[in-house]
Design a protein around this motif. Structure first.
Motif, PDB file in Angstrom:
ATOM      1  N   GLU A   1       0.825  -1.208   0.000  1.00  0.00           N
ATOM      2  CA  GLU A   1       0.000   0.000   0.000  1.00  0.00           C
ATOM      3  C   GLU A   1       0.858   1.257   0.000  1.00  0.00           C
ATOM      4  OE1 GLU A   1      -0.264  -2.545   2.063  1.00  0.00           O
ATOM      5  OE2 GLU A   1      -2.195  -3.412   1.502  1.00  0.00           O
ATOM      6  N   ASN A   2       1.851   1.269   0.853  1.00  0.00           N
ATOM      7  CA  ASN A   2       2.715   2.444   0.940  1.00  0.00           C
ATOM      8  C   ASN A   2       3.502   2.636  -0.361  1.00  0.00           C
ATOM      9  OD1 ASN A   2       5.737   3.401   2.545  1.00  0.00           O
ATOM     10  ND2 ASN A   2       3.958   4.730   2.425  1.00  0.00           N
ATOM     11  N   ILE A   3       3.988   1.541  -0.928  1.00  0.00           N
ATOM     12  CA  ILE A   3       4.735   1.646  -2.191  1.00  0.00           C
ATOM     13  C   ILE A   3       3.848   2.265  -3.273  1.00  0.00           C
ATOM     14  CG2 ILE A   3       5.791   0.308  -4.062  1.00  0.00           C
ATOM     15  CD1 ILE A   3       6.688  -1.708  -1.815  1.00  0.00           C
ATOM     16  N   ARG A   4       2.596   1.823  -3.312  1.00  0.00           N
ATOM     17  CA  ARG A   4       1.677   2.366  -4.331  1.00  0.00           C
ATOM     18  C   ARG A   4       1.414   3.844  -4.102  1.00  0.00           C
ATOM     19  NH1 ARG A   4      -2.453  -2.848  -4.499  1.00  0.00           N
ATOM     20  NH2 ARG A   4      -1.005  -4.180  -5.657  1.00  0.00           N
ATOM     21  N   GLU A   5       1.247   4.226  -2.860  1.00  0.00           N
ATOM     22  CA  GLU A   5       1.015   5.649  -2.580  1.00  0.00           C
ATOM     23  C   GLU A   5       2.234   6.487  -2.950  1.00  0.00           C
ATOM     24  OE1 GLU A   5      -0.400   6.319   1.399  1.00  0.00           O
ATOM     25  OE2 GLU A   5      -2.432   5.674   0.882  1.00  0.00           O
ATOM     26  N   LEU A   6       3.406   5.982  -2.613  1.00  0.00           N
ATOM     27  CA  LEU A   6       4.636   6.706  -2.954  1.00  0.00           C
ATOM     28  C   LEU A   6       4.782   6.810  -4.471  1.00  0.00           C
ATOM     29  CD1 LEU A   6       7.063   5.040  -0.374  1.00  0.00           C
ATOM     30  CD2 LEU A   6       6.219   7.410  -0.299  1.00  0.00           C
ATOM     31  N   ALA A   7       4.514   5.709  -5.156  1.00  0.00           N
ATOM     32  CA  ALA A   7       4.662   5.705  -6.618  1.00  0.00           C
ATOM     33  C   ALA A   7       3.696   6.700  -7.246  1.00  0.00           C
ATOM     34  CB  ALA A   7       4.427   4.299  -7.156  1.00  0.00           C
ATOM     35  N   ALA A   8       2.452   6.692  -6.769  1.00  0.00           N
ATOM     36  CA  ALA A   8       1.463   7.610  -7.329  1.00  0.00           C
ATOM     37  C   ALA A   8       1.901   9.054  -7.110  1.00  0.00           C
ATOM     38  CB  ALA A   8       0.099   7.362  -6.679  1.00  0.00           C
ATOM     39  N   PHE A   9       2.402   9.329  -5.926  1.00  0.00           N
ATOM     40  CA  PHE A   9       2.784  10.705  -5.605  1.00  0.00           C
ATOM     41  C   PHE A   9       4.010  11.149  -6.401  1.00  0.00           C
ATOM     42  CE2 PHE A   9       4.692  14.164  -3.328  1.00  0.00           C
ATOM     43  CZ  PHE A   9       3.609  14.900  -2.886  1.00  0.00           C
ATOM     44  N   PHE A  10       5.068  10.356  -6.342  1.00  0.00           N
ATOM     45  CA  PHE A  10       6.330  10.811  -6.938  1.00  0.00           C
ATOM     46  C   PHE A  10       6.316  10.736  -8.467  1.00  0.00           C
ATOM     47  CE2 PHE A  10       7.465  10.446  -2.542  1.00  0.00           C
ATOM     48  CZ  PHE A  10       8.317  11.530  -2.354  1.00  0.00           C
ATOM     49  N   SER A  11       5.589   9.780  -9.027  1.00  0.00           N
ATOM     50  CA  SER A  11       5.521   9.723 -10.490  1.00  0.00           C
ATOM     51  C   SER A  11       4.752  10.934 -11.035  1.00  0.00           C
ATOM     52  CB  SER A  11       4.871   8.416 -10.950  1.00  0.00           C
ATOM     53  OG  SER A  11       3.536   8.353 -10.510  1.00  0.00           O
ATOM     54  N   THR A  12       3.719  11.350 -10.315  1.00  0.00           N
ATOM     55  CA  THR A  12       2.967  12.539 -10.737  1.00  0.00           C
ATOM     56  C   THR A  12       3.870  13.761 -10.764  1.00  0.00           C
ATOM     57  OG1 THR A  12       0.952  11.640  -9.783  1.00  0.00           O
ATOM     58  CG2 THR A  12       0.990  14.021 -10.173  1.00  0.00           C
ATOM     59  N   ARG A  13       4.846  13.770  -9.903  1.00  0.00           N
ATOM     60  CA  ARG A  13       5.769  14.904  -9.854  1.00  0.00           C
ATOM     61  C   ARG A  13       7.039  14.655 -10.665  1.00  0.00           C
ATOM     62  NH1 ARG A  13       4.525  18.702  -5.711  1.00  0.00           N
ATOM     63  NH2 ARG A  13       6.733  19.147  -5.398  1.00  0.00           N
ATOM     64  N   ASN A  14       7.021  13.587 -11.460  1.00  0.00           N
ATOM     65  CA  ASN A  14       8.181  13.252 -12.306  1.00  0.00           C
ATOM     66  C   ASN A  14       9.477  13.125 -11.518  1.00  0.00           C
ATOM     67  OD1 ASN A  14       6.783  13.200 -14.832  1.00  0.00           O
ATOM     68  ND2 ASN A  14       6.658  15.448 -14.684  1.00  0.00           N
ATOM     69  N   GLN A  15       9.330  12.507 -10.365  1.00  0.00           N
ATOM     70  CA  GLN A  15      10.510  12.290  -9.529  1.00  0.00           C
ATOM     71  C   GLN A  15      10.638  10.806  -9.231  1.00  0.00           C
ATOM     72  OE1 GLN A  15       9.329  14.929  -6.272  1.00  0.00           O
ATOM     73  NE2 GLN A  15      11.088  16.240  -6.738  1.00  0.00           N
ATOM     74  N   SER A  16      11.831  10.395  -8.855  1.00  0.00           N
ATOM     75  CA  SER A  16      11.973   9.024  -8.370  1.00  0.00           C
ATOM     76  C   SER A  16      12.430   9.057  -6.917  1.00  0.00           C
ATOM     77  CB  SER A  16      12.956   8.238  -9.232  1.00  0.00           C
ATOM     78  OG  SER A  16      14.249   8.776  -9.126  1.00  0.00           O
ATOM     79  N   LEU A  17      12.167   7.970  -6.236  1.00  0.00           N
ATOM     80  CA  LEU A  17      12.416   7.887  -4.795  1.00  0.00           C
ATOM     81  C   LEU A  17      13.197   6.610  -4.505  1.00  0.00           C
ATOM     82  CD1 LEU A  17      11.577   9.179  -1.994  1.00  0.00           C
ATOM     83  CD2 LEU A  17       9.763   7.445  -1.936  1.00  0.00           C
TER      84      LEU A  17
END
Lengths: 417, 417
Positions: free
Chosen positions: A143-159
């Protein structure tokens, strides 16, 4: 902050509540001249320096990198010293702590925690703009990975993330190899999430045969890391393999510090060592030094560098003193403060406090200390107390006095809690 | 403080570590929109208002003055509200707290503590310059009276003091009538020290038949005051007779509130009431309301107005959640935090947290909460926790969000610890 100097100097350093975080400006305060209002938190410069270099030498001797846990002090001035002494980077616990460290020029951070909540993600995302911050956080759920992916991909960033390996009944972290595989697979689905290593915190392991259990856990974590390396699932050139709070860094260093693979960066994350104490940390360190034995390979040892100085405000019954400090001023969750020094204003030097002087209870603003009725203790005397669990003392103070061996205040350390 | 707005607004309110104490400037934050980084401390505006006026009405109904103990919040914005609602003055615990209150226009203070230490005396002395501060502190020893006299007479100032009456095995304060006589005699030797009343703190009395013991103690204190009045030893036109923390203010008000003498100003000093809680204070207040019964004479009751909002960051085992808040964020010395609300970002409204959700352990930055494995709880959800012992939660925060009934942040309250 010093109170306004309008009336011609000599005004006290107000130890509490000042709010402003001004740079210390050489006013020549001395604790024995009572230039600082009490209670006050005091750091011994020489002992801080000792601790700083002792731990760095320890890490160097074990071929591990040091990422001191900054949550203990939240004092960027100390972060700077830790980095200058050779630390690889800083460890922090929350997004706001990372923001504060970044604002003070820390550029490599392991956030030894999950990044959860929209605004916490936004804080980190903003810090990553510009590309100067090398940042890692932990993941332990799909769940957390999906939330992080949704957030950072929208901002064109990687984490960059580390999979946290936990222990049953412990804190965060995956519990089974199947969980690890699930996380690896989930991460692989999100180009914005880069698997950069493996993390654990062995400090939540309790029970019998603790040394063996700690070592077995740490070995298991190392094996998972090597296994994933063989599977070629890491997305970064360097792979972080990190563990160790302040109690077991010797065992973690022993297991992680062997050259496992040139891509692997083994990292220990003790935090309390720079301050150390007269309670919990001291006991942990004593056990650690006993484990290391004569083969420790690093001269000296950590020293308790933090004291709270406070006044005897009342002796209402024989052998029963009330000290002007309390739960608002220092930690009380890991043992009572320990009387270290006794100083009578106007005399030359503090004396060692007798061992039978003991803090027996703490209230918000008071501490009760017992002594023998015949002892030479009176109202107005000053007692310097050692502490247990420095984290929870530091967060009571916005500034701490750094003193030299003559009790001169040579610096003020600002905290950011 | 909000992070820099340079990148165009929308940046989070950083709840921790910001340092600056800026005035809130209407950014339209809302907790349900996740505009504030978590964890954050939250105060409900309506409940604060309720508590503020409830206690003032209680004091008015008992013919006692109210000097709220400011140490609880150390939030001058709340001091101002308490004074505007009718409080006689503020109570504080230390010289630095008094200085902070004075800097925020508080002009009448009972420091419910001994004034010890040169710099603490200097702080008060400086505040007395100009004559605008009506200040009282406690004395309970000849030694302290002599030190105060030496200090304040040298500065050509006088100091108003209250003799503190303590209890055996308790905290500060004289233990016997002979001690009181000795203090009265000592004070009479020093023109700079003005005896202005009698103080006690009954909250340290424990044991069986507590109500009777509390009442007997308070009656004894009142009798001492009347006896000293008859001896004509008070040096001020008004004589303060003051007691009462947050647990026994009904009994203190009952005993002190009868018109004893036109010179006597009876004062109660509860502190936690303005915040109240879901633990210690609630239990004390429930007992107090039961004692008052239908004759309370004041409608309504205190309400818990403080919550900590935090994220579920990990659910590593079924029924075992790790929340992103810990001992760095709220009190843990008087019971665990209590889950009150459960909110899933993106949904309309928070729901009441099921009663079987329970915080079971706290670490520095984490809290473990148990729930039933079938419950609809997931990583990223937000839990609002009620607290126990507001003092030790307030001192963890430099600012707290004040919200309206729609979870809009309508103010930031700054603290000065």
């Amino acid at each position: 902050m010093a109170m306004s100097d309008e009336s011609g100097g000599g005004l006290p350093l107000m130890a509490k509540g000042s709010g402003a975080r001004e740079t210390y400006a050489n006013p020549g305060w001395n604790l024995l001249r009572e230039d600082v209002s009490l209670p006050t938190a005091v750091l011994y410069r020489q002992r801080l320096e000792n601790n700083l270099h002792w731990m760095q030498r320890f890490a160097d001797s074990r071929n591990v990198s040091l990422a001191p846990h900054g949550k203990t002090t939240m004092a960027p001035a100390l972060f700077a010293r830790q980095l200058a002494a050779g630390a690889w980077g800083m460890t922090l616990a929350t997004a706001t702590q990372v923001a504060i460290a970044h604002a003070h020029n820390v550029r490599r951070v392991v956030m030894a925690n999950q990044l959860a909540g929209k605004q916490n993600m936004l804080i980190i995302s903003e810090l990553l703009v510009g590309g100067e911050l090398d940042f890692y956080c932990l993941v332990d759920s799909v769940e957390n990975i999906r939330e992080l992916a949704a957030f950072f991909s929208t901002r064109n960033q990687s984490l960059q993330v580390l999979i946290e390996i936990g222990v049953a009944g412990g804190r965060c972290g995956t519990r089974t190899p199947a969980d690890v595989d699930r996380l690896v697979a989930e991460i692989a689905r999100h180009p914005s999430i880069k698997l950069a290593g493996i993390e654990t915190y062995e400090g939540v392991i309790h029970g019998d045969n603790l040394v063996e259990r700690i070592r077995a856990h740490v070995v298991m974590v190392k094996d998972i890391c090597l296994d994933l390396l063989a599977q070629n699932v890491f997305a970064t050139p360097k792979i972080l393999l990190t563990g160790a709070g302040s109690a077991w860094y010797d065992i973690v260093a022993e297991v992680f510090g062997k050259t496992l693979n040139e891509r692997i960066v083994p990292i220990i994350r003790p935090g309390c060592y720079i301050v150390h104490d007269k309670g919990l940390c001291m006991h942990n360190q004593d056990r650690l030094m006993a484990r290391c034995g004569p083969d420790c390979g690093v001269e000296g040892d950590l020293q308790s560098s933090l004291e709270i100085w406070a006044c005897v405000q009342s002796i209402p019954e024989p052998g029963h003193a009330i000290i002007g400090m309390g739960k608002r001023d220092l930690a009380f969750d890991a043992g009572m403060p320990v009387p270290i020094l006794h100083y009578r204003p106007g005399t030359q030097q503090p004396q060692a406090a007798p061992q039978h002087w003991q803090a027996v209870s703490m209230m918000d603003q008071h501490t009760a200390m017992i002594f023998q009725p015949g002892d030479d203790l009176r109202v107005g005397d000053i007692i310097a107390f050692g502490t247990s669990h420095p984290c929870l003392t530091f967060d009571k103070w916005q500034q701490l006095c750094v003193i030299d061996d003559n009790y001169n205040v040579v610096d003020l350390i600002q905290t950011f809690f």
